[in-house]
Write a protein that holds these residues in place. Sequence first.
Motif, PDB file in Angstrom:
ATOM      1  N   ARG A 122      10.382 -10.763  -6.644  1.00  0.00           N
ATOM      2  CA  ARG A 122       9.964 -10.559  -8.026  1.00  0.00           C
ATOM      3  C   ARG A 122       9.128  -9.285  -8.182  1.00  0.00           C
ATOM      4  O   ARG A 122       8.694  -8.969  -9.287  1.00  0.00           O
ATOM      5  CB  ARG A 122       9.151 -11.764  -8.513  1.00  0.00           C
ATOM      6  CG  ARG A 122       9.885 -13.102  -8.417  1.00  0.00           C
ATOM      7  CD  ARG A 122      10.602 -13.445  -9.680  1.00  0.00           C
ATOM      8  NE  ARG A 122       9.688 -13.723 -10.762  1.00  0.00           N
ATOM      9  CZ  ARG A 122       9.076 -14.894 -10.965  1.00  0.00           C
ATOM     10  NH1 ARG A 122       9.279 -15.903 -10.132  1.00  0.00           N
ATOM     11  NH2 ARG A 122       8.276 -15.061 -12.000  1.00  0.00           N
ATOM     12  N   ILE A 123       8.879  -8.575  -7.059  1.00  0.00           N
ATOM     13  CA  ILE A 123       8.035  -7.389  -7.077  1.00  0.00           C
ATOM     14  C   ILE A 123       8.827  -6.205  -6.528  1.00  0.00           C
ATOM     15  O   ILE A 123       9.460  -6.307  -5.468  1.00  0.00           O
ATOM     16  CB  ILE A 123       6.756  -7.597  -6.243  1.00  0.00           C
ATOM     17  CG1 ILE A 123       5.934  -8.755  -6.822  1.00  0.00           C
ATOM     18  CG2 ILE A 123       5.925  -6.308  -6.179  1.00  0.00           C
ATOM     19  CD1 ILE A 123       4.791  -9.192  -5.923  1.00  0.00           C
ATOM     20  N   TYR A 124       8.768  -5.076  -7.240  1.00  0.00           N
ATOM     21  CA  TYR A 124       9.528  -3.876  -6.873  1.00  0.00           C
ATOM     22  C   TYR A 124       8.566  -2.692  -6.791  1.00  0.00           C
ATOM     23  O   TYR A 124       7.977  -2.287  -7.792  1.00  0.00           O
ATOM     24  CB  TYR A 124      10.634  -3.624  -7.898  1.00  0.00           C
ATOM     25  CG  TYR A 124      11.630  -4.753  -7.989  1.00  0.00           C
ATOM     26  CD1 TYR A 124      12.814  -4.717  -7.259  1.00  0.00           C
ATOM     27  CD2 TYR A 124      11.359  -5.876  -8.778  1.00  0.00           C
ATOM     28  CE1 TYR A 124      13.716  -5.766  -7.317  1.00  0.00           C
ATOM     29  CE2 TYR A 124      12.259  -6.928  -8.843  1.00  0.00           C
ATOM     30  CZ  TYR A 124      13.432  -6.866  -8.107  1.00  0.00           C
ATOM     31  OH  TYR A 124      14.332  -7.915  -8.161  1.00  0.00           O
ATOM     32  N   GLN A 125       8.415  -2.155  -5.584  1.00  0.00           N
ATOM     33  CA  GLN A 125       7.461  -1.085  -5.326  1.00  0.00           C
ATOM     34  C   GLN A 125       8.169   0.262  -5.164  1.00  0.00           C
ATOM     35  O   GLN A 125       9.202   0.346  -4.492  1.00  0.00           O
ATOM     36  CB  GLN A 125       6.679  -1.356  -4.040  1.00  0.00           C
ATOM     37  CG  GLN A 125       5.949  -2.682  -3.991  1.00  0.00           C
ATOM     38  CD  GLN A 125       5.193  -2.857  -2.680  1.00  0.00           C
ATOM     39  OE1 GLN A 125       5.730  -2.613  -1.598  1.00  0.00           O
ATOM     40  NE2 GLN A 125       3.947  -3.283  -2.773  1.00  0.00           N
ATOM     41  N   PHE A 126       7.549   1.303  -5.727  1.00  0.00           N
ATOM     42  CA  PHE A 126       8.098   2.656  -5.592  1.00  0.00           C
ATOM     43  C   PHE A 126       6.968   3.644  -5.297  1.00  0.00           C
ATOM     44  O   PHE A 126       5.849   3.496  -5.788  1.00  0.00           O
ATOM     45  CB  PHE A 126       8.829   3.075  -6.872  1.00  0.00           C
ATOM     46  CG  PHE A 126      10.083   2.308  -7.132  1.00  0.00           C
ATOM     47  CD1 PHE A 126      11.297   2.753  -6.630  1.00  0.00           C
ATOM     48  CD2 PHE A 126      10.054   1.124  -7.860  1.00  0.00           C
ATOM     49  CE1 PHE A 126      12.465   2.038  -6.849  1.00  0.00           C
ATOM     50  CE2 PHE A 126      11.215   0.401  -8.086  1.00  0.00           C
ATOM     51  CZ  PHE A 126      12.424   0.859  -7.582  1.00  0.00           C
ATOM     52  N   GLY A 127       7.298   4.653  -4.477  1.00  0.00           N
ATOM     53  CA  GLY A 127       6.341   5.698  -4.145  1.00  0.00           C
ATOM     54  C   GLY A 127       5.438   5.363  -2.980  1.00  0.00           C
ATOM     55  O   GLY A 127       4.552   6.148  -2.631  1.00  0.00           O
ATOM     56  N   ILE A 128       5.651   4.224  -2.352  1.00  0.00           N
ATOM     57  CA  ILE A 128       4.749   3.742  -1.303  1.00  0.00           C
ATOM     58  C   ILE A 128       4.821   4.661  -0.075  1.00  0.00           C
ATOM     59  O   ILE A 128       5.895   4.949   0.445  1.00  0.00           O
ATOM     60  CB  ILE A 128       5.114   2.308  -0.883  1.00  0.00           C
ATOM     61  CG1 ILE A 128       5.228   1.385  -2.111  1.00  0.00           C
ATOM     62  CG2 ILE A 128       4.107   1.784   0.130  1.00  0.00           C
ATOM     63  CD1 ILE A 128       3.971   1.267  -2.922  1.00  0.00           C
ATOM     64  N   ARG A 129       3.650   5.085   0.387  1.00  0.00           N
ATOM     65  CA  ARG A 129       3.607   5.954   1.569  1.00  0.00           C
ATOM     66  C   ARG A 129       2.387   5.683   2.445  1.00  0.00           C
ATOM     67  O   ARG A 129       2.016   6.493   3.292  1.00  0.00           O
ATOM     68  CB  ARG A 129       3.624   7.426   1.142  1.00  0.00           C
ATOM     69  CG  ARG A 129       2.532   7.824   0.169  1.00  0.00           C
ATOM     70  CD  ARG A 129       2.770   9.221  -0.375  1.00  0.00           C
ATOM     71  NE  ARG A 129       1.684   9.703  -1.211  1.00  0.00           N
ATOM     72  CZ  ARG A 129       1.530   9.415  -2.505  1.00  0.00           C
ATOM     73  NH1 ARG A 129       2.435   8.662  -3.112  1.00  0.00           N
ATOM     74  NH2 ARG A 129       0.510   9.893  -3.183  1.00  0.00           N
TER      75      ARG A 129
END
Length: 285
Positions: free
Chosen positions: A163-170
């Motif tokens: 249910r959770i969508y992460q973007f840009g994670i580094r």
Amino acid sequence: MLNRNIETFIGCDNEYEESGIVIFGAPFDSTTSFRPGTRFASKAMRGDSFGIETYSPYQDKDLEDIAIFDGGDLELSFGNTERALGQIEEFTAKVLSDGKIPCMIGGEHLVTLGTMRAVAKHYPDVHVIQFDAHADLREDYLGESLSHATVIHRVWDLLGDNRIYQFGIRSGDRSEFQWGKDRVFTNKFNFNGLTDVIDKLKGKPVYLTIDLDVLDPSVFPGTGTPEAGGVSFMELLQAILQVSELNIIGCDVNELSPPYDQSGVSTAVACKVLRELLLAISSKN
């Protein structure tokens, strides 16, 4: 005639009853693990917002054409994290029950948990899209379960898998990525795959949380935990415009720490991100 001096974010001075979007500040940074100061973000953004225009040439839209209410800053309990989260939840629940879209200005990222507690009750099938440099999936940070480093894990506690969508994670502990592998969707470094996620989530209620440190620190140095290798302002803007195609039922912008950029550029960037976000979601809701 003299009137009270009430400072609002530019173009957001409509009455509550007539507004479809309600912005409010959550000036809280009591669990910040590196450099505090995000409690000053909402106040700084209101003041500096008058250095930008209400009109967006990117979207050909104007804040003066939509009704947005600025509810000011919540008076949060800095000595009691759980109580502060409860105050945020209570305010968000009121906004949702009145059929309006809450848009919170943090504060550290933990404040998102307060809004999500209310959102998850109001929209049991809600999904979350997160723009961020950090995974924020730790079970605890130095023994504390409530932290800006654990906030998305706590949101997962509310929503469960997929249910959770992460973007840009580094950035994140190795265990965070291992734990999240089968529980959340994580796209590292950029917004690749966002189009597919948007197609998947069409018709569903979506909460968008933007940690501004998703931006590269060369663009946005005024944050508590800067991470090299981030996205540009234009990349973030395009991602916001894409996500606005969805049924956005709530959102937040957080982790601006004005003391760490005396030039004021980071605050100006945050103001522009908020303006574009408000205009984008207003056209679909």
